[in-house]
Scaffold this active site. Sequence first.
Site, PDB file in Angstrom:
ATOM      1  N   HIS A  62      23.545 -18.763 -14.408  1.00 36.70           N
ATOM      2  CA  HIS A  62      22.539 -18.749 -13.239  1.00 36.70           C
ATOM      3  C   HIS A  62      23.261 -18.529 -11.970  1.00 36.70           C
ATOM      4  O   HIS A  62      22.650 -18.414 -10.985  1.00 36.70           O
ATOM      5  CB  HIS A  62      21.931 -20.369 -13.429  1.00 36.70           C
ATOM      6  CG  HIS A  62      20.542 -20.316 -12.877  1.00 36.70           C
ATOM      7  ND1 HIS A  62      20.016 -19.464 -12.259  1.00 36.70           N
ATOM      8  CD2 HIS A  62      19.545 -20.849 -13.361  1.00 36.70           C
ATOM      9  CE1 HIS A  62      18.771 -19.618 -12.113  1.00 36.70           C
ATOM     10  NE2 HIS A  62      18.458 -20.535 -12.820  1.00 36.70           N
ATOM     11  N   TYR A 115      10.615 -31.120  -9.138  1.00 33.74           N
ATOM     12  CA  TYR A 115      11.279 -30.028  -8.839  1.00 33.74           C
ATOM     13  C   TYR A 115      10.550 -28.726  -9.235  1.00 33.74           C
ATOM     14  O   TYR A 115      10.464 -28.600 -10.787  1.00 33.74           O
ATOM     15  CB  TYR A 115      12.777 -29.776  -8.969  1.00 33.74           C
ATOM     16  CG  TYR A 115      13.041 -28.505  -8.620  1.00 33.74           C
ATOM     17  CD1 TYR A 115      13.919 -28.456  -7.480  1.00 33.74           C
ATOM     18  CD2 TYR A 115      13.250 -27.638  -9.672  1.00 33.74           C
ATOM     19  CE1 TYR A 115      14.782 -26.932  -7.264  1.00 33.74           C
ATOM     20  CE2 TYR A 115      13.838 -26.170  -9.297  1.00 33.74           C
ATOM     21  CZ  TYR A 115      14.675 -26.140  -8.158  1.00 33.74           C
ATOM     22  OH  TYR A 115      15.287 -24.934  -7.897  1.00 33.74           O
ATOM     23  N   SER A 127      10.737 -24.291  -9.231  1.00 34.53           N
ATOM     24  CA  SER A 127      11.441 -23.358  -8.550  1.00 34.53           C
ATOM     25  C   SER A 127      10.374 -22.420  -8.089  1.00 34.53           C
ATOM     26  O   SER A 127       9.345 -21.872  -8.738  1.00 34.53           O
ATOM     27  CB  SER A 127      12.155 -22.763  -9.471  1.00 34.53           C
ATOM     28  OG  SER A 127      13.070 -21.741  -9.230  1.00 34.53           O
ATOM     29  N   THR A 183      16.037 -18.937  -4.076  1.00 37.11           N
ATOM     30  CA  THR A 183      14.922 -19.581  -4.364  1.00 37.11           C
ATOM     31  C   THR A 183      14.441 -20.806  -3.407  1.00 37.11           C
ATOM     32  O   THR A 183      15.597 -20.987  -2.691  1.00 37.11           O
ATOM     33  CB  THR A 183      15.174 -20.528  -5.881  1.00 37.11           C
ATOM     34  OG1 THR A 183      16.216 -21.259  -5.621  1.00 37.11           O
ATOM     35  CG2 THR A 183      15.227 -19.561  -6.873  1.00 37.11           C
TER      36      THR A 183
END
Length: 539
Positions: free
Chosen positions: A254, A368, A370, A381
Site C-alpha cells: 500500500h 474511517y 477512505s 487519500t
Amino acid sequence: MYLCARDPIVLNFNPFMSFTPDPRPEYNNQLIRATNITVSAIRFLKTIRAGYLEPEIFHLNPAKSDTESFRKLIRLVPSSLSWYGAYMVNAYPLDMSQYFRLFNSTRIPKLNRDELDTHEKGRHLLVLRKGNLYIFDVLDKDGNMVKASEIQAHLQHILSDTSPVPEFPVGYLTSEERNTWAVLRQKLLDNGNKDALAKVDSAVFCLCLDDFPIKDFVHLSHNMLHGSGLNRWFDKSFSVIMTEDGTAAINFEHSWGDGVAVLRFQNEVFKDSTQRPAVSPQSHSASVDSSKVVERLHFHLDDSLRASIANAKQKFETSVNSLSIETMEFRKGGKEFLKIQKLSPDAVSQLAFQMAFLRLDNKTAATYESCSTAAFKHGRTETIRPASVYTKKCSEAFVLHPSKHSSAELRNMIEECSKYHGQLTKEAAMGQGFDRHLFALRCLAAKKGLPLPEIYQDVPYAQINHNILSTSTLTSPAVQLGGFAPVVPDGFGVGYGVHDEWIGCNVSAYPARDARQFVQCVHQSLEDIFKVLEEKSLK
C-alpha cells in the site's frame, strides 16, 4: 505513514481485490487465465510507458463531461487550455503519478524507514508456485512483448515442475516486522543472495499460482488477503494470485499507491483479458524449450536464516489464524432503488454500519472511510468521518426507540444523514478533511524537534484515531470482492460494494469482535432502512 510503520505489512496494510470470473467458464482454466491476465497486464504496462493511457477524470457532472461529444471537443482544444475546458464543466483530471510504481517495483525493508525501489529496465515476470520462485522474460530486449504462446509454454513448464516445496520458503520473511526483516534481508545479501533478490525486486510483477481450488467467498478472502504465506512475496507492488480453478485476485503493497490506481489496472486487465484474450482453450503452447528460459531462483541459507524463516512462519500462522472473515449479501435493493429515492448509496451503507455497531455494542464507534484526493498533484487519500450527530440520532431512533418515530420521521433522518454524508465526501475529495492536515502538522513538529502540540495528547484525538470501523468501497464490474483486516485489535475491517440491485460487504475481525454477528446486524439494519424507504415509495 506507510514507510515508517514497523508492523508487518500482511493484515496491517496489504488489501486484496478479487477479479470477477471470466464470463466464459472454459477460460477460467488456471493456465489459460494466467496467460491472458499476464498478457493484458503487459499490454497495460506498454500503454502507460508509451504515454497512451487515457487520463483518469473525476466527473462532478458526468451528464455534461463524461460524453463522447465533450471528449471530441477537448481533443480540438490546445493542451495548454484543455484543463480549463474540463474545469468549466466540473471535470477534474486526476493525478496519475502513482502509476509508474505499479510495475517493476518493490518495497525494500530498511531500519526505521523502508524504501521504494523501481527498476523500469526489468523485463521478467516473477512466478511463485509451491513456495518456489521462478523468473522468465515477458519483454524482449527491444521492449516488445514475448509471444503469448511462449508465455503460456513457460507457465505450463512451471505448473508441471515437480520440484519439492522448499523446507524454508524465503517469502515468509516478507511477512515479518519491518526492522526484523531489514536485518534478515541484509543477512540474505551477505550470504550470497544479492542476485536472486535483485531479480525478485526488479520483476515486472509477481504471479502466484496456487495449487488448490477456492471453496467459497470466505476461503477466497483468506487466501487472497494472506494465504498460507508459503507462496507469496508481499513486498512486491502487486501480486496477481491465481488458484487452480482460475479464481484470480490482486494483493497489493500500500505504500506506493492506493486503490484508485490498482482498480484502473484491474478494470483494464479484466476488460482486455475477457474481450481480447491472447490465448483460448484451443490454443497450443509454443514449442520452445522452457527449461532453458525459465530460471528457478535458489537462495543460500545458513542455520540462523533457516531459524529466522521458521520463526517468521510461526508468527505468520499465529497472526492469520486469529483473523475471522464473514461475507454478507443484501438482495432486496441497491444503487438503482436508492438513487430513485434521491439518497446517496454510500451514505445508506455507512448508516447501516453505524446502526449495526449500535445494535451490537450499544454505542457508536470511531469510523474511517477512505476517500481519494487524486484531484490534487500527488494526492493520496483523505478520511471521510461517517459517524456524525446525524447517524447517531438516526441509528438510535431505529435501534433503541423504533416505536417512538413514524416512518416519515425516520425517512427524514435518513435524508439528513445522506445530505451530510454527501457534504463530508465532497469536502474530503477537495482536501477539506482534517485527518491528513493534523497528521502532516504532527510530522512537521517531529521533524523540527518541537514539543508535541497539546491537541495530539488529547483523549478525543486518541479515540478518533482508534478506528473501530475501518471501511472502504470499490464497485466495478471487474471486482467480485475486496477486503482487508481491521486496523485495531478490537475493530472491524469492512470492505463493501453497492451494486445496482444489491449491497455486499466483506467483514474481518480479530477474536475481540464477532464478524458473523456484525454482518447479521448490517443485514438487519439494511432491512429496516429499506422497509422505511419502500413504505414511502408505495405512498
